[in-house]
Scaffold this motif. Sequence first.
Motif, PDB file in Angstrom:
ATOM      1  N   THR A  62       0.746  -1.202  -0.022  1.00  0.00           N
ATOM      2  CA  THR A  62       0.186  -0.134   0.002  1.00  0.00           C
ATOM      3  C   THR A  62       0.664   1.134  -0.016  1.00  0.00           C
ATOM      4  O   THR A  62       2.028   0.952   0.480  1.00  0.00           O
ATOM      5  N   ILE A  63       0.271   2.397  -0.372  1.00  0.00           N
ATOM      6  CA  ILE A  63       1.108   3.603  -0.476  1.00  0.00           C
ATOM      7  C   ILE A  63       0.556   4.410   0.616  1.00  0.00           C
ATOM      8  O   ILE A  63      -0.605   4.783   0.821  1.00  0.00           O
ATOM      9  N   ILE A  64       1.421   4.835   1.641  1.00  0.00           N
ATOM     10  CA  ILE A  64       1.009   5.985   2.517  1.00  0.00           C
ATOM     11  C   ILE A  64       1.289   7.239   2.077  1.00  0.00           C
ATOM     12  O   ILE A  64       2.539   7.738   2.004  1.00  0.00           O
ATOM     13  N   ARG A  65       0.312   7.585   2.013  1.00  0.00           N
ATOM     14  CA  ARG A  65       0.158   9.360   1.730  1.00  0.00           C
ATOM     15  C   ARG A  65      -0.046  10.311   2.870  1.00  0.00           C
ATOM     16  O   ARG A  65       0.378  11.381   2.729  1.00  0.00           O
ATOM     17  N   GLU A  83       6.685  12.169   8.438  1.00  0.00           N
ATOM     18  CA  GLU A  83       6.026  13.270   7.465  1.00  0.00           C
ATOM     19  C   GLU A  83       6.814  13.495   6.322  1.00  0.00           C
ATOM     20  O   GLU A  83       6.374  13.693   5.241  1.00  0.00           O
ATOM     21  N   GLY A  84       8.087  13.530   6.599  1.00  0.00           N
ATOM     22  CA  GLY A  84       9.247  13.890   5.556  1.00  0.00           C
ATOM     23  C   GLY A  84       9.217  12.818   4.461  1.00  0.00           C
ATOM     24  O   GLY A  84       9.862  13.084   3.455  1.00  0.00           O
TER      25      GLY A  84
END
Length: 115
Positions: free
Chosen positions: A50-53, A60-61
């Motif tokens: 999965t892509i963590i957006r 955060e960075g």
Amino acid sequence: MATGAEQIPVARCQDCGHYFAPPVYSCAACGSGRIIEAHLSGRGKLATYTIIRVPPLGFEGQAPYTVAIIELEEGLKVPARLDNDPVSNDLELFTPAHFVARRDGVYWFQIVTQR
Ligand SMILES: [Zn+2]
């Protein structure tokens, strides 16, 4: 087939042989406390990802980034980050991947790109 994979450090129960990653202090399969370090091939395939957006605090960075589950040749599935993170919805499941390093308690894998 040589892939250049590093061996992946995991924990193994001396009594029943189960593997665990990340390491544990007692065996969830048989309850034994006789846990030793073992090393697996480091070769596996992309089981899911999965892509963590919207990242949790402290990451955060790094967003967006991909979090994957890699199924190792030995059958153990481990959570992983991808070193050559393509951040793409087009990653093909079952694509070969190999272990690169363990950094900050996280297993990092590299997708093996076909040429
Ligand atoms: Zn056990």
